[in-house]
Design an enzyme around this catalytic site. Sequence first.
Site, PDB file in Angstrom:
ATOM      1  N   SER A 180       0.841  -1.199   0.000  1.00 56.24           N
ATOM      2  CA  SER A 180       0.000   0.000   0.000  1.00 56.24           C
ATOM      3  C   SER A 180       0.876   1.248   0.000  1.00 56.24           C
ATOM      4  O   SER A 180       1.661   1.474   0.926  1.00 56.24           O
ATOM      5  CB  SER A 180      -0.903   0.011   1.236  1.00 56.24           C
ATOM      6  OG  SER A 180      -1.488   1.291   1.357  1.00 56.24           O
ATOM      7  N   ASP A 235      -4.659   3.952  -1.593  1.00 51.66           N
ATOM      8  CA  ASP A 235      -5.691   4.316  -0.625  1.00 51.66           C
ATOM      9  C   ASP A 235      -6.155   5.745  -0.846  1.00 51.66           C
ATOM     10  O   ASP A 235      -5.374   6.688  -0.667  1.00 51.66           O
ATOM     11  CB  ASP A 235      -5.129   4.186   0.802  1.00 51.66           C
ATOM     12  CG  ASP A 235      -5.019   2.741   1.214  1.00 51.66           C
ATOM     13  OD1 ASP A 235      -6.031   2.027   1.131  1.00 51.66           O
ATOM     14  OD2 ASP A 235      -3.915   2.332   1.609  1.00 51.66           O
ATOM     15  N   HIS A 265      -8.518   1.805  -3.744  1.00 49.55           N
ATOM     16  CA  HIS A 265      -9.430   1.588  -2.620  1.00 49.55           C
ATOM     17  C   HIS A 265     -10.047   2.938  -2.243  1.00 49.55           C
ATOM     18  O   HIS A 265      -9.369   3.793  -1.664  1.00 49.55           O
ATOM     19  CB  HIS A 265      -8.615   0.987  -1.457  1.00 49.55           C
ATOM     20  CG  HIS A 265      -9.388   0.773  -0.205  1.00 49.55           C
ATOM     21  ND1 HIS A 265      -8.777   0.496   1.001  1.00 49.55           N
ATOM     22  CD2 HIS A 265     -10.728   0.780   0.045  1.00 49.55           C
ATOM     23  CE1 HIS A 265      -9.699   0.340   1.931  1.00 49.55           C
ATOM     24  NE2 HIS A 265     -10.887   0.528   1.380  1.00 49.55           N
ATOM     25  N   ASP A 304      -6.749  -6.094   4.518  1.00 48.07           N
ATOM     26  CA  ASP A 304      -6.090  -4.784   4.491  1.00 48.07           C
ATOM     27  C   ASP A 304      -6.081  -4.183   5.893  1.00 48.07           C
ATOM     28  O   ASP A 304      -7.137  -3.960   6.474  1.00 48.07           O
ATOM     29  CB  ASP A 304      -6.881  -3.890   3.517  1.00 48.07           C
ATOM     30  CG  ASP A 304      -6.257  -2.517   3.304  1.00 48.07           C
ATOM     31  OD1 ASP A 304      -5.136  -2.285   3.783  1.00 48.07           O
ATOM     32  OD2 ASP A 304      -6.913  -1.683   2.640  1.00 48.07           O
ATOM     33  N   MET A 310      -8.624   8.656   0.381  1.00 47.25           N
ATOM     34  CA  MET A 310      -9.409   9.075   1.554  1.00 47.25           C
ATOM     35  C   MET A 310      -9.895  10.508   1.361  1.00 47.25           C
ATOM     36  O   MET A 310      -9.104  11.369   0.961  1.00 47.25           O
ATOM     37  CB  MET A 310      -8.544   9.009   2.804  1.00 47.25           C
ATOM     38  CG  MET A 310      -7.910   7.656   3.026  1.00 47.25           C
ATOM     39  SD  MET A 310      -6.813   7.702   4.439  1.00 47.25           S
ATOM     40  CE  MET A 310      -6.224   6.012   4.452  1.00 47.25           C
ATOM     41  N   MET A 324     -11.671  -5.386   5.706  1.00 48.82           N
ATOM     42  CA  MET A 324     -10.791  -4.475   6.452  1.00 48.82           C
ATOM     43  C   MET A 324     -10.460  -5.130   7.788  1.00 48.82           C
ATOM     44  O   MET A 324     -11.360  -5.541   8.531  1.00 48.82           O
ATOM     45  CB  MET A 324     -11.475  -3.125   6.725  1.00 48.82           C
ATOM     46  CG  MET A 324     -11.531  -2.156   5.553  1.00 48.82           C
ATOM     47  SD  MET A 324      -9.983  -1.847   4.682  1.00 48.82           S
ATOM     48  CE  MET A 324      -8.943  -1.186   5.973  1.00 48.82           C
ATOM     49  N   MET A 332     -12.056   5.114  -0.063  1.00 50.00           N
ATOM     50  CA  MET A 332     -12.674   5.337   1.251  1.00 50.00           C
ATOM     51  C   MET A 332     -13.308   6.722   1.190  1.00 50.00           C
ATOM     52  O   MET A 332     -12.792   7.696   1.741  1.00 50.00           O
ATOM     53  CB  MET A 332     -11.602   5.246   2.336  1.00 50.00           C
ATOM     54  CG  MET A 332     -11.143   3.821   2.600  1.00 50.00           C
ATOM     55  SD  MET A 332      -9.541   3.748   3.411  1.00 50.00           S
ATOM     56  CE  MET A 332      -8.472   3.871   1.989  1.00 50.00           C
ATOM     57  N   HIS A 367      -1.423  -1.099  -4.174  1.00 46.21           N
ATOM     58  CA  HIS A 367      -2.676  -0.688  -3.531  1.00 46.21           C
ATOM     59  C   HIS A 367      -2.633   0.817  -3.280  1.00 46.21           C
ATOM     60  O   HIS A 367      -1.669   1.336  -2.714  1.00 46.21           O
ATOM     61  CB  HIS A 367      -2.827  -1.456  -2.211  1.00 46.21           C
ATOM     62  CG  HIS A 367      -4.107  -1.215  -1.495  1.00 46.21           C
ATOM     63  ND1 HIS A 367      -5.295  -1.817  -1.856  1.00 46.21           N
ATOM     64  CD2 HIS A 367      -4.404  -0.448  -0.418  1.00 46.21           C
ATOM     65  CE1 HIS A 367      -6.266  -1.431  -1.041  1.00 46.21           C
ATOM     66  NE2 HIS A 367      -5.746  -0.591  -0.159  1.00 46.21           N
TER      67      HIS A 367
HETATM   68  C1  DX5 Z   1      -6.194   1.769   5.920  1.00 48.92           C
HETATM   69  C2  DX5 Z   1      -5.824   1.551   4.464  1.00 48.92           C
HETATM   70  C3  DX5 Z   1      -4.764   0.523   4.330  1.00 48.92           C
HETATM   71  C4  DX5 Z   1      -3.447   0.955   4.925  1.00 48.92           C
HETATM   72  C5  DX5 Z   1      -2.777  -0.262   5.497  1.00 48.92           C
HETATM   73  O1  DX5 Z   1      -7.086   2.791   5.992  1.00 48.92           O
HETATM   74  O2  DX5 Z   1      -6.962   1.103   3.736  1.00 48.92           O
HETATM   75  O3  DX5 Z   1      -4.580   0.104   2.976  1.00 48.92           O
HETATM   76  O4  DX5 Z   1      -2.591   1.561   3.998  1.00 48.92           O
HETATM   77  O5  DX5 Z   1      -1.657   0.119   6.208  1.00 48.92           O
HETATM   78  P1  DX5 Z   1      -0.910  -0.857   7.212  1.00 48.92           P
HETATM   79  O6  DX5 Z   1      -0.512  -2.075   6.428  1.00 48.92           O
HETATM   80  O7  DX5 Z   1       0.230  -0.046   7.668  1.00 48.92           O
HETATM   81  O8  DX5 Z   1      -1.886  -1.200   8.314  1.00 48.92           O
HETATM   82 ZN    ZN Z   2      -6.587   0.169   1.670  1.00 46.07          ZN
END
Ligand code: DX5
Ligand code: ZN
Length: 235
Positions: free
Chosen positions: A14, A41, A72, A182, A43, A144, A74, A39
Amino acid sequence: MIKDSGARVVIAPSLLAADFTRLGSEVKRAQRAGADWLHLDIMDGRFVPNISFGPAVVKAIRPLTQLPFDVHLMCERPEILLEPFAEAGADRITVHVELGRQHVTDLIWKIRSLGKRVGLCVNPPTAMEGIEPHLRHIDSILVMTVNPGFGGQPFITETLPKIQRARAWRAERNYKFAIAVDGGINFQTTAECAESGANVFISGTGLFGERNMKGAIKKMRAIAQAQNANCSRVA
Ligand code: DX5
Ligand code: ZN
């Protein structure tokens, strides 16, 4: 007992845990280290209490690697972001089941119409039942294993039965969807998740945080494959 032979192990670093001052070389580091997917993320500061990066960043890194981009979302209103991320080079777009049944149905069809793979994600406090009506239409379930919003949080063990639920659905109904995890994924939790049925391992700090990412990916893959082999033997 219904047999589920599992699926190919996928290791997906990620980018959230990368060094943002050197994003380009971090992307190349992941590819050189043997990652299967990258991956990403996304947000929006509303669905989760944090903001990460948008389509412009994804577009900028797209020419640097051939790795599939696993986006992903969010986000509270993913519908406004599907086309921008598709154009920026996403290969798979994952949305959250918490948005509600009709909203998710619309998003799934929109992602499909853009020619992208579809993922459906479920947060730790959310029941798996919301996923069920969509099973036929998705390519992956993302369980998750932390509450989303931040990297580096500890793995929530209580999420393991959800992975088992997904595996049972896949076996009973003969679906082909991938089962991804994840959040807090390290060598120990990879073993636990693989034993429960996961085949896609998303890890930020557990991989980008390692100086030797190649060694870490190799080890994570070997752990996951060993668990999968054990499961098929007992099935
Ligand atoms: C969390 C994200 C994850 C995050 C995981 O909100 O969706 O993809 O990057 O990070 P680690 O592996 O450090 O928990
Ligand atoms: Zn993620």
